[in-house]
Design an enzyme around this catalytic site. Structure first.
Site, PDB file in Angstrom:
ATOM      1  N   ASN A  17     -46.915  -7.205  18.067  1.00  0.00           N
ATOM      2  CA  ASN A  17     -46.621  -8.001  16.863  1.00  0.00           C
ATOM      3  C   ASN A  17     -45.260  -8.685  16.966  1.00  0.00           C
ATOM      4  OD1 ASN A  17     -48.652  -7.965  14.549  1.00  0.00           O
ATOM      5  ND2 ASN A  17     -48.689  -5.825  15.237  1.00  0.00           N
ATOM      6  N   MET A  93     -43.285   3.680  13.397  1.00  0.00           N
ATOM      7  CA  MET A  93     -44.146   4.791  13.030  1.00  0.00           C
ATOM      8  C   MET A  93     -43.449   5.881  12.218  1.00  0.00           C
ATOM      9  SD  MET A  93     -46.824   3.590  13.684  1.00  0.00           S
ATOM     10  CE  MET A  93     -48.338   3.419  14.588  1.00  0.00           C
ATOM     11  N   HIS A 112     -49.990  -3.352   8.387  1.00  0.00           N
ATOM     12  CA  HIS A 112     -50.829  -2.153   8.444  1.00  0.00           C
ATOM     13  C   HIS A 112     -52.217  -2.543   8.927  1.00  0.00           C
ATOM     14  CE1 HIS A 112     -52.120   1.849   7.339  1.00  0.00           C
ATOM     15  NE2 HIS A 112     -53.192   1.312   6.799  1.00  0.00           N
ATOM     16  N   LYS A 175     -55.688  -8.798  16.905  1.00  0.00           N
ATOM     17  CA  LYS A 175     -55.653 -10.258  17.075  1.00  0.00           C
ATOM     18  C   LYS A 175     -55.282 -10.947  15.763  1.00  0.00           C
ATOM     19  CE  LYS A 175     -59.181 -11.280  20.505  1.00  0.00           C
ATOM     20  NZ  LYS A 175     -60.512 -11.874  20.676  1.00  0.00           N
TER      21      LYS A 175
HETATM   22  C1  GAR Z   1     -50.222  -2.310  14.937  1.00  0.00           C
HETATM   23  O1  GAR Z   1     -51.629  -2.200  14.903  1.00  0.00           O
HETATM   24  C2  GAR Z   1     -49.650  -2.068  13.556  1.00  0.00           C
HETATM   25  O2  GAR Z   1     -50.437  -2.580  12.520  1.00  0.00           O
HETATM   26  C3  GAR Z   1     -49.640  -0.559  13.513  1.00  0.00           C
HETATM   27  O3  GAR Z   1     -49.200  -0.174  14.791  1.00  0.00           O
HETATM   28  C4  GAR Z   1     -49.608  -1.147  15.748  1.00  0.00           C
HETATM   29  C5  GAR Z   1     -48.399  -1.595  16.519  1.00  0.00           C
HETATM   30  O4  GAR Z   1     -48.775  -2.430  17.561  1.00  0.00           O
HETATM   31  N1  GAR Z   1     -48.794  -0.057  12.489  1.00  0.00           N
HETATM   32  C6  GAR Z   1     -49.039   1.061  11.831  1.00  0.00           C
HETATM   33  O5  GAR Z   1     -50.036   1.744  12.021  1.00  0.00           O
HETATM   34  C7  GAR Z   1     -47.991   1.405  10.799  1.00  0.00           C
HETATM   35  N2  GAR Z   1     -48.379   2.569  10.071  1.00  0.00           N
HETATM   36  P1  GAR Z   1     -47.693  -3.293  18.336  1.00  0.00           P
HETATM   37  O6  GAR Z   1     -46.584  -2.325  18.737  1.00  0.00           O
HETATM   38  O7  GAR Z   1     -48.462  -3.810  19.520  1.00  0.00           O
HETATM   39  O8  GAR Z   1     -47.208  -4.374  17.409  1.00  0.00           O
END
Ligand code: GAR
Length: 220
Positions: A17, A93, A112, A175
């Site tokens: 992200n 997290m 989320h 995505k």
């Molecule tokens: C993402 O899917 C985000 O929505 C989730 O962690 C992933 C991080 O991916 N967030 C949570 O679950 C928050 N409670 P990334 O490190 O590739 O952005």
């Protein structure tokens, strides 16, 4: 030209992200700058991404603090020293404490990987696949003192397909995360998000009222 939005980003993992936000900034679609990236995890892949793009970063480890609030206050200090306008949680997290939120009222966003208020918490892609819902998706919201409860800014919906696992559904959701997070930040940077209680009003937005998705789709 207005000044660039100064983003402070918090991430614990791979940072796809964050990468999407960087890409939107570098391609000129987002008038912003990540002025600091903070992580609680020295192994987080996002730190290499920050290196590659010349983004200042710091690891602030929870284990180095006796109390959770002290860890959060160290994060707040680093964000304040850099003068951030908006705090962006992207796969961070840990639940942030009220002392953190108090310093950035209405200025912390989270993404989320579910359609809140369904499936708050962790492992939600798996939970959605297990539950048998026909749609899931992702939500960008302002952070309040609850877990995944703050006012919702933007959501994207994806179908849940037969045989989906947490991984396959999660990849489809991710995505869309990469599309909606930069958009939420763009709206904030243009001062177009107004929090009114539980609702976020988006200035200058016209809604397509006939929009719908049906899964399984109707015949014909
Ligand atoms: C993402 O899917 C985000 O929505 C989730 O962690 C992933 C991080 O991916 N967030 C949570 O679950 C928050 N409670 P990334 O490190 O590739 O952005």
């Amino acid at each position: 030209m207005t000044r660039k939005l100064r983003i402070g980003a918090l991430a614990s993992g791979g940072g796809s992200n964050i990468q999407s936000i960087i890409d939107h900034i570098e391609s000129g679609k987002l008038h912003a700058e990540i002025v600091i990236l903070l992580s609680d995890n020295p192994e987080a892949g996002v730190l290499q991404r920050a290196d590659r793009h010349g983004i200042p970063h710091r690891v602030i480890r929870p284990d180095d603090f006796k109390e959770k609030d002290d860890h959060d206050l160290a994060m707040v200090l680093a964000l304040k020293e850099t003068g951030v306008d908006l705090v962006v949680l992207a796969g961070y997290m840990r639940v942030i404490s009220p002392v953190f939120i108090a310093d950035f009222p209405g200025r912390i966003m989270n993404i989320h990987p579910a359609l809140l208020p369904s499936f708050p918490g962790l492992h939600v892609q798996q939970k959605a696949a297990d539950h048998g819902v026909r749609f899931s998706g992702c939500t960008v919201h302002f952070v309040d003192e609850g877990t995944d409860t703050g006012p919702i800014i933007i959501q994207a919906v994806v179908p849940v397909l037969p045989g989906d696992t947490g991984e396959t559904l999660g990849a489809r959701i991710l995505k869309q995360e990469h599309r909606i997070y930069p958009e939420a930040i763009r709206l904030f940077s243009e001062n177009r998000l107004k929090i009114q209680g539980r609702h976020v009003r988006i200035l200058g937005h016209t809604q397509d009222t006939d929009q719908s998705l049906i899964n399984p789709s109707l015949p014909g």
